[in-house]
Scaffold this active site. Structure first.
Site, PDB file in Angstrom:
ATOM      1  N   SER A 164      -1.826   5.856   3.138  1.00  0.00           N
ATOM      2  CA  SER A 164      -2.745   6.336   2.117  1.00  0.00           C
ATOM      3  C   SER A 164      -1.980   6.787   0.872  1.00  0.00           C
ATOM      4  O   SER A 164      -1.262   5.990   0.272  1.00  0.00           O
ATOM      5  CB  SER A 164      -3.605   7.460   2.718  1.00  0.00           C
ATOM      6  OG  SER A 164      -4.741   7.722   1.939  1.00  0.00           O
ATOM      7  N   ASP A 391     -11.722  -0.426   5.048  1.00  0.00           N
ATOM      8  CA  ASP A 391     -11.139   0.910   4.949  1.00  0.00           C
ATOM      9  C   ASP A 391     -12.041   1.757   4.053  1.00  0.00           C
ATOM     10  O   ASP A 391     -12.304   1.396   2.908  1.00  0.00           O
ATOM     11  CB  ASP A 391      -9.730   0.830   4.344  1.00  0.00           C
ATOM     12  CG  ASP A 391      -8.980   2.149   4.405  1.00  0.00           C
ATOM     13  OD1 ASP A 391      -9.597   3.196   4.109  1.00  0.00           O
ATOM     14  OD2 ASP A 391      -7.782   2.140   4.722  1.00  0.00           O
ATOM     15  N   HIS A 418      -9.531   4.130   8.419  1.00  0.00           N
ATOM     16  CA  HIS A 418      -8.560   4.417   7.364  1.00  0.00           C
ATOM     17  C   HIS A 418      -7.158   4.436   7.959  1.00  0.00           C
ATOM     18  O   HIS A 418      -6.822   5.338   8.700  1.00  0.00           O
ATOM     19  CB  HIS A 418      -8.885   5.756   6.708  1.00  0.00           C
ATOM     20  CG  HIS A 418      -7.945   6.114   5.596  1.00  0.00           C
ATOM     21  ND1 HIS A 418      -7.575   5.211   4.616  1.00  0.00           N
ATOM     22  CD2 HIS A 418      -7.301   7.276   5.309  1.00  0.00           C
ATOM     23  CE1 HIS A 418      -6.742   5.812   3.766  1.00  0.00           C
ATOM     24  NE2 HIS A 418      -6.558   7.048   4.169  1.00  0.00           N
TER      25      HIS A 418
END
Length: 451
Positions: A164, A391, A418
């Site tokens: 991320s 996602d 995610h």
């Protein structure tokens, strides 16, 4: 596990001046020929790399045999000192409960901006060395800390896994220290070219798609909280949550579930299919006036413990974002982005007129230290970017764009969650392990599905 503190300059422009410390955790390699250290960042920004590595030492026998697994808490975060601190536990509870964001009237916008200004002021009041910390807490300085850590660990080149927001750390490190990169796995990418507004709209699109996937699953269940028709599920969700703006739902611990907490809990559940059943149960409970399950999901997102204490992750999240990106002060642009967000994530539409309130970054006491751009990675070896088709937080196209911008390889995972690397998806894990160990990239166009 071994823990340590790494001492680094507070301000790299004055390296002989004040210092701060970075919390570091290491799990030493064993059972194979050691390659070196493998650094991890789980994202956020503001999440603890120490906690992440402590929980993943059994995720890959191959990597734990060949690498020392190293997690670090970026400056201002977790065990690093000083921490960025903004709100007390009581203030955070009150902010979650007020639902002020739903009031788009001039008075509501003024109240939101006063709250945002107060947040920035409290960060300055409550963070040690606040002037320098709040100016130098961004990714620009985190990657310099990471390079110092690499050297302190005895590694000539960096091997890194970033999830991320950790993909931004990876791309920024590669641009800043191209000669020091050995290998990078970047999973759940932020698009390096998107400004804060475009990034927000893209994230809304991701949550919108994830909600649609949740609905497809839900309507096949006997007890689906949103009915049996996907076409009416969004309205059913809105009919359940919108009344919370005026009438909060009871929670077992005596708190009241706000509209913000209900939507935050929903978003938390959309991060992984494993929480869909919990979300459905929570929405069913809300029908009878009980908000406890959704509140627990929201508490997880906000990292609120059962003792009512919060981690400082949300404080650090805002601080880092405020110096990583240009502040947004154009109210017409803010209003346009809100309208676009609701078009791609209609389940989060509160049904009230939008207001163009400035956020805390507009009042931040220090200028931004980075800007969106395609990284200049001349001389960097090929990296592996992993992107998931549905996602919810970092849309698939962002990974496509990062892989292209860094001239790396793209590995596609077909799923709704995610990030995915080292989470038990054999196809993805094997590709990442092979790349980190011997530099072998998956063939172009490789796609992984299922477990």
């Amino acid at each position: 596990m071994e823990c340590a503190r790494l001492t680094v300059p507070l301000n790299y422009a004055a390296p002989q001046g004040e210092t701060i410390t970075i919390g570091v955790l290491r799990h030493r390699s064993g059972g194979g020929e050691r390659i070196g250290s493998l650094l991890f960042n789980p994202g956020g920004p503001g999440a603890s790399g120490m906690a992440a590595v402590a929980s993943m030492t059994e995720a890959s026998a191959e990597l734990t045999a060949r690498f020392d697994l190293v997690g670090f808490d970026p400056r201002g975060v977790g065990a690093s000192q000083p921490q960025v601190r903004c709100l007390t536990d009581g203030e955070r509870d009150a902010e979650r409960a007020d639902d002020i964001e739903t009031d788009g009237s001039p008075e509501g916008v003024q109240a939101q901006e006063e709250e945002s200004r107060a947040f920035a002021e409290r960060c300055a009041e409550r963070t040690d060395h606040h002037d320098a910390m709040l100016a130098n807490v961004g990714t620009r300085d985190v990657v310099k800390d990471m390079d110092v850590l690499k050297s302190a660990l005895g590694d000539a080149k960096l091997s890194y896994v970033g999830y991320s927001y950790g993909t931004r750390i990876g791309s920024t490190y590669a641009e800043t220290f191209p000669q020091n990169v050995r290998a990078m796995v970047l999973d759940g990418a932020l698009d390096p070219e998107q400004d804060p507004v475009e990034s927000l709209v893209a994230q809304g699109q991701g949550f919108g798609k994830a909600f649609e996937e949740f609905v497809k699953w839900c309507v096949t269940e006997q007890d689906c909280s949103l009915g049996t028709d996907p076409a009416t599920a969004t309205k059913a969700y809105q009919d359940l949550t919108r009344p919370l703006i005026d009438n909060k739902a009871a929670v077992d611990d005596g708190r009241l579930l706000s509209y913000e907490d209900a939507t935050t809990g929903t978003v938390q559940a959309l991060y992984t299919e494993q929480l869909w059943d919990t979300l459905n149960s929570g929405l069913n409970a809300l029908k009878s006036g009980n908000g406890s399950t959704l509140m627990k999901l929201a508490d997880t997102y906000n990292e609120r413990g059962s003792d009512g204490r919060y981690s400082t992750t949300q404080d650090a999240f805002t601080a880092i974002r405020c110096v990583d990106d240009p502040r947004v002060t154009d109210k017409a642009k803010i209003l346009e982005s809100q309208e676009r967000y609701m078009q791609v994530a209609p389940f989060l539409d509160d049904g009230r007129p939008d207001g163009a309130a400035l956020d805390s970054c507009a009042f931040w006491p220090a200028p931004n230290t980075s800007e969106p751009h395609t990284p200049n990675v001349e001389g960097v070896p090929p990296v592996l970017v992993i992107s998931t088709t549905n996602d919810p937080a970092t849309p698939y196209d962002a990974g496509v764009n990062l892989a292209k911008g860094m001239r790396g390889a793209l590995l596609t995972f077909e799923g709704t969650q995610h990030t995915v690397f080292l989470q038990g998806i054999q196809c993805v894990d094997k590709a990442g392990e092979d790349y980190l160990v011997d530099g072998t990239l998956p063939p172009e166009g490789t796609r992984c599905t299922g477990r």
